[in-house]
Scaffold this active site. Structure first.
Site, PDB file in Angstrom:
ATOM      1  N   CYS A 186       8.915  -5.378  16.539  1.00 12.60           N
ATOM      2  CA  CYS A 186       8.764  -6.815  16.785  1.00 12.60           C
ATOM      3  C   CYS A 186      10.096  -7.518  16.557  1.00 12.60           C
ATOM      4  O   CYS A 186      10.367  -8.571  17.108  1.00 12.60           O
ATOM      5  CB  CYS A 186       7.727  -7.397  15.833  1.00 12.60           C
ATOM      6  SG  CYS A 186       6.191  -6.511  15.857  1.00 12.60           S
ATOM      7  N   VAL A 236       0.864  -1.186   0.000  1.00 10.07           N
ATOM      8  CA  VAL A 236       0.000   0.000   0.000  1.00 10.07           C
ATOM      9  C   VAL A 236       0.898   1.233   0.000  1.00 10.07           C
ATOM     10  O   VAL A 236       1.612   1.504   0.953  1.00 10.07           O
ATOM     11  CB  VAL A 236      -0.951  -0.022   1.209  1.00 10.07           C
ATOM     12  CG1 VAL A 236      -1.772   1.251   1.255  1.00 10.07           C
ATOM     13  CG2 VAL A 236      -1.853  -1.238   1.127  1.00 10.07           C
TER      14      VAL A 236
END
Ligand SMILES: [Zn+2]
Length: 370
Positions: free
Chosen positions: A212, A134
């Protein structure tokens, strides 16, 4: 009294035609798959009809996206478009609740695997998987005609782009993020609430916040934040913006800290570059590079400014002379020395095993082309 018996009783006791009609309607909704949601006073039959007409864009279908997609598809939304640039790996299975070991073995893109599972969960929802990154060049087609944008991403560049898109096309969006056992969420209504850039004016520099990759992430926080985002989506779809949580909620499930920054008194900031000054620079692509680090992956993504389809079969044949290559209709994976290259149909690639942009670009140009 059970509903069918109550309907019988209404007939027996000479209920009016209107009472019988109401009872019949109750039978219909109580036996319907959404009965428990319709019973909930915040939604009701009228709200359920609005949910059924709801159109959602979910950007990112990893951990957060899995939770959000499942909740909303089970809730009976009309249509969900799932945009994700990645494929499933074994390290995803610990928290990305929609995926299975078989998805991982098949090397499926997340959007495609998610769509298959979601269709099995609720066949009445229109589900559109989009395997793409995106970006400024791809977002307009995705947001068109959507009612809400939901954040399942893992990076601020994309969130700033979603914020710009929300302002340009006047679509509410719900932000959510998780790392470690910590998470946060808040909903943004264009020109009504402050926007993301009112709160966080500048893109955090790379490496400035934990990811993460550096501190890991546990499943429970993903489910909590995904649930918060989904609840806001249901309020928006049913036209109950007044019920939105006007607080930026943050929590740490390990240290048991829960906080909520009240934004209800805050208006959009007239000095904000995005909603105040109208400079939607992420939508103009001013901040986009051709190479991005991927959260938690020791990998670099190489994109083309404008997607250009590639012939996966021909490239797989060529690369198979160098080492093991597997491919399906969506992507190919090739081992090149210590690196693993995953190439998608739109010409985008993920080079795994390096965090060096230069090295990733060299591998791409050498084996795929410029
Ligand atoms: Zn703003």
């Amino acid at each position: 009294m059970p509903v069918r018996e109550s309907l019988q009783a209404a007939r027996t006791h000479g209920a009016t035609r209107w009472q019988r009609k109401v009872q019949a309607y109750r039978v219909e909704i109580m036996t319907d798959r959404y009965s428990r949601q319709v019973l909930f006073s915040g939604i009701g039959a009228a709200g359920q009809e609005k949910v059924r007409r709801g159109r959602i864009l979910l950007v990112g279908c990893g951990a957060l996206g899995s939770v959000i997609a499942e909740i909303l598809v089970r809730a009976g939304i009309g249509r969900i478009t799932i945009a994700d640039r990645d494929y499933i790996e074994e390290s995803n299975l610990q928290r990305q609740a929609l995926f299975t070991e078989e998805d991982c073995r098949s090397g499926l893109p997340k959007a495609v695997a998610a769509a298959r599972h979601l269709r099995a969960i609720n066949s009445s929802v229109d589900i559109y998987p989009e395997v793409l990154d995106v970006r400024a060049s791809t977002i307009e087609a995705l947001v068109r005609e959507q009612n809400i944008i939901l954040d399942g991403t893992d990076n601020f560049e994309t969130r700033y782009l979603l914020n710009d898109a929300s302002l340009r096309w006047n679509i509410p969006w719900v932000y959510g993020a998780c790392v470690g056992a910590y998470g946060m969420s808040v909903a943004f209504i264009p020109y009504v609430t402050p926007c993301l850039r009112c709160i966080l004016p500048l893109l955090p520099p790379p490496g400035s916040s934990p990811t993460c990759d550096t501190v890991g992430v546990i499943g429970p926080i993903v489910h909590v934040v995904g649930a918060l985002e989904s609840a806001e989506a249901l309020k928006l779809l049913t036209g109950q913006g007044n019920q939105l949580n006007r607080k930026l909620v943050t929590m740490d499930l390990w240290t048991n800290q829960l906080a909520a920054m009240d934004l209800s008194a805050q208006k959009p900031d007239s000095d904000c570059q995005a909603c105040g000054q109208g400079k939607l620079e992420f939508l103009d692509g001013l901040h986009e590079g051709h190479a991005d680090m991927l959260c938690g992956r020791n990998a670099v993504q190489i994109s083309r400014l404008v997607p250009r389809p590639v012939d996966l079969e021909a490239i797989a044949k060529r690369l198979s002379e160098l080492g093991p290559v597997t491919h399906n209709e969506f992507l190919l994976k090739a081992k090149i020395g210590e690196l693993e290259l995953a190439l998608f149909r739109d010409g985008r690639a993920i080079v795994k095993g390096t965090q060096d942009f230069g090295e990733a670009r060299r591998v791409y140009s050498r084996f795929i082309g410029d």
